[in-house]
Write a protein that holds these residues in place. Structure first.
Motif, mmCIF file in Angstrom:
data_model
loop_
_atom_site.group_PDB
_atom_site.id
_atom_site.type_symbol
_atom_site.label_atom_id
_atom_site.label_comp_id
_atom_site.label_asym_id
_atom_site.label_seq_id
_atom_site.Cartn_x
_atom_site.Cartn_y
_atom_site.Cartn_z
ATOM 1 N N ALA A 55 6.072 -3.929 -11.180
ATOM 2 C CA ALA A 55 6.078 -2.740 -10.324
ATOM 3 C C ALA A 55 7.438 -2.513 -9.658
ATOM 4 N N GLU A 56 8.364 -3.471 -9.859
ATOM 5 C CA GLU A 56 9.716 -3.401 -9.313
ATOM 6 C C GLU A 56 9.702 -3.355 -7.786
ATOM 7 N N VAL A 57 8.890 -4.249 -7.213
ATOM 8 C CA VAL A 57 8.870 -4.412 -5.761
ATOM 9 C C VAL A 57 8.919 -5.902 -5.453
ATOM 10 N N ALA A 58 9.120 -6.236 -4.200
ATOM 11 C CA ALA A 58 9.142 -7.644 -3.790
ATOM 12 C C ALA A 58 7.723 -8.211 -3.814
ATOM 13 N N THR A 59 7.619 -9.512 -4.061
ATOM 14 C CA THR A 59 6.303 -10.151 -4.085
ATOM 15 C C THR A 59 5.591 -9.975 -2.746
ATOM 16 N N GLY A 60 6.339 -9.981 -1.668
ATOM 17 C CA GLY A 60 5.738 -9.771 -0.350
ATOM 18 C C GLY A 60 5.055 -8.426 -0.235
ATOM 19 N N THR A 61 5.570 -7.441 -0.960
ATOM 20 C CA THR A 61 4.950 -6.115 -0.934
ATOM 21 C C THR A 61 3.543 -6.162 -1.526
ATOM 22 N N PHE A 62 3.369 -6.987 -2.557
ATOM 23 C CA PHE A 62 2.035 -7.152 -3.144
ATOM 24 C C PHE A 62 1.040 -7.570 -2.068
ATOM 25 N N TYR A 63 1.438 -8.553 -1.248
ATOM 26 C CA TYR A 63 0.519 -9.100 -0.250
ATOM 27 C C TYR A 63 0.301 -8.165 0.940
ATOM 28 N N GLN A 64 1.089 -7.108 1.033
ATOM 29 C CA GLN A 64 0.823 -6.104 2.063
ATOM 30 C C GLN A 64 -0.450 -5.326 1.748
ATOM 31 N N TYR A 65 -0.762 -5.219 0.434
ATOM 32 C CA TYR A 65 -1.876 -4.367 0.019
ATOM 33 C C TYR A 65 -3.054 -5.125 -0.596
ATOM 34 N N PHE A 66 -2.802 -6.368 -1.045
ATOM 35 C CA PHE A 66 -3.855 -7.138 -1.725
ATOM 36 C C PHE A 66 -3.798 -8.598 -1.285
ATOM 37 N N HIS A 67 -4.971 -9.234 -1.235
ATOM 38 C CA HIS A 67 -5.024 -10.639 -0.834
ATOM 39 C C HIS A 67 -4.463 -11.552 -1.925
ATOM 40 N N ASN A 68 -4.836 -11.282 -3.179
ATOM 41 C CA ASN A 68 -4.452 -12.110 -4.319
ATOM 42 C C ASN A 68 -4.806 -11.361 -5.596
ATOM 43 N N LYS A 69 -4.623 -11.983 -6.736
ATOM 44 C CA LYS A 69 -4.880 -11.284 -7.998
ATOM 45 C C LYS A 69 -6.365 -11.023 -8.216
ATOM 46 N N ASP A 70 -7.249 -11.847 -7.643
ATOM 47 C CA ASP A 70 -8.682 -11.591 -7.767
ATOM 48 C C ASP A 70 -9.071 -10.345 -6.995
ATOM 49 N N ASP A 71 -8.491 -10.184 -5.817
ATOM 50 C CA ASP A 71 -8.699 -8.969 -5.032
ATOM 51 C C ASP A 71 -8.232 -7.762 -5.832
#
Length: 213
Positions: A55-71
């Motif tokens: 998605a060309e964003v920082a990994t921290g950005t992922f955790y702003q919107y989702f808990h983990n890959k299962d979420d």
């Protein structure tokens, strides 16, 4: 409620969907990236980092919107089922109920497309539903909604046992789509169009027979 207090059948709370347009675009980009990762990398190799990289964003950005890959996988499953349900509603509003064969053909085509547009993702969802009770609940709820839509359709006609007829129509449609999907994955599937056409004619014949009883 903390995660430890959740019972097996309770879904963990999702992070709120952002209201700002820019943030929503980032979230949507992450969902699209995760869909591609699950399709091409499989469940085990997909990570928050791989999704963020795509998605060309920082990994921290992922955790702003989702808990983990299962979420994330649960969000993808929910959105896919909601989209399919909406497509069914739109399809029935466009086609006359008198043309049963055409209506069933269009709806059967939607089911085939839903399964075959991302067969690898469908495999991941089917595998993970047996490991993740929360994903299982989401998929079950989606199937209940779709089954209810079929039942509502059947009830518009003079059918003696609408519940049984709706169950049969739904099961036969799912059976056709799943069997064809398994052949798609193996690389031996015949073209879907003739199967959809013939399947719709068979379903329509069965349905018309029930309305004559």
């Amino acid at each position: 409620m903390v995660a430890e207090e959740l019972t097996e059948n309770e879904l963990p709370p999702s992070k709120p969907i952002p209201t700002q347009a820019r943030a929503r675009l980032k979230r949507d980009a992450l969902i699209a990236a995760a869909t591609e990762d699950f399709k091409h990398l499989g469940y085990e190799s997909t990570t928050a980092k791989s999704i963020a990289n795509r998605a060309e964003v920082a990994t921290g950005t992922f955790y702003q919107y989702f808990h983990n890959k299962d979420d994330m996988l649960r969000v993808i499953a929910r959105e896919r089922l909601e989209q399919l349900s909406q497509q069914f509603e739109e399809q029935e509003s466009r086609l006359p109920l008198t043309d049963i064969t055409a209506l069933l053909k269009h709806n059967l085509a939607l089911v085939f497309t839903f399964h075959e547009e991302a067969p690898e993702l469908h495999q991941v969802l089917e595998q993970r539903r047996h490991c993740d009770p929360h994903l299982q609940e989401i998929l079950k709820q989606g199937e209940v909604i779709l089954s209810q839509q079929v039942l509502d359709f059947v009830k518009t006609f003079n059918v003696e046992d609408p519940e049984a007829v709706a169950f049969s129509l739904f099961a036969m449609s799912e059976g056709l789509a799943h069997h064809h999907l398994s052949q798609v994955i193996q690389g031996i599937a015949p073209p879907s169009e003739p199967i959809i056409t013939l399947g719709a004619e068979m379903l329509a014949s069965y349905f018309k027979e029930q309305t004559r009883k």
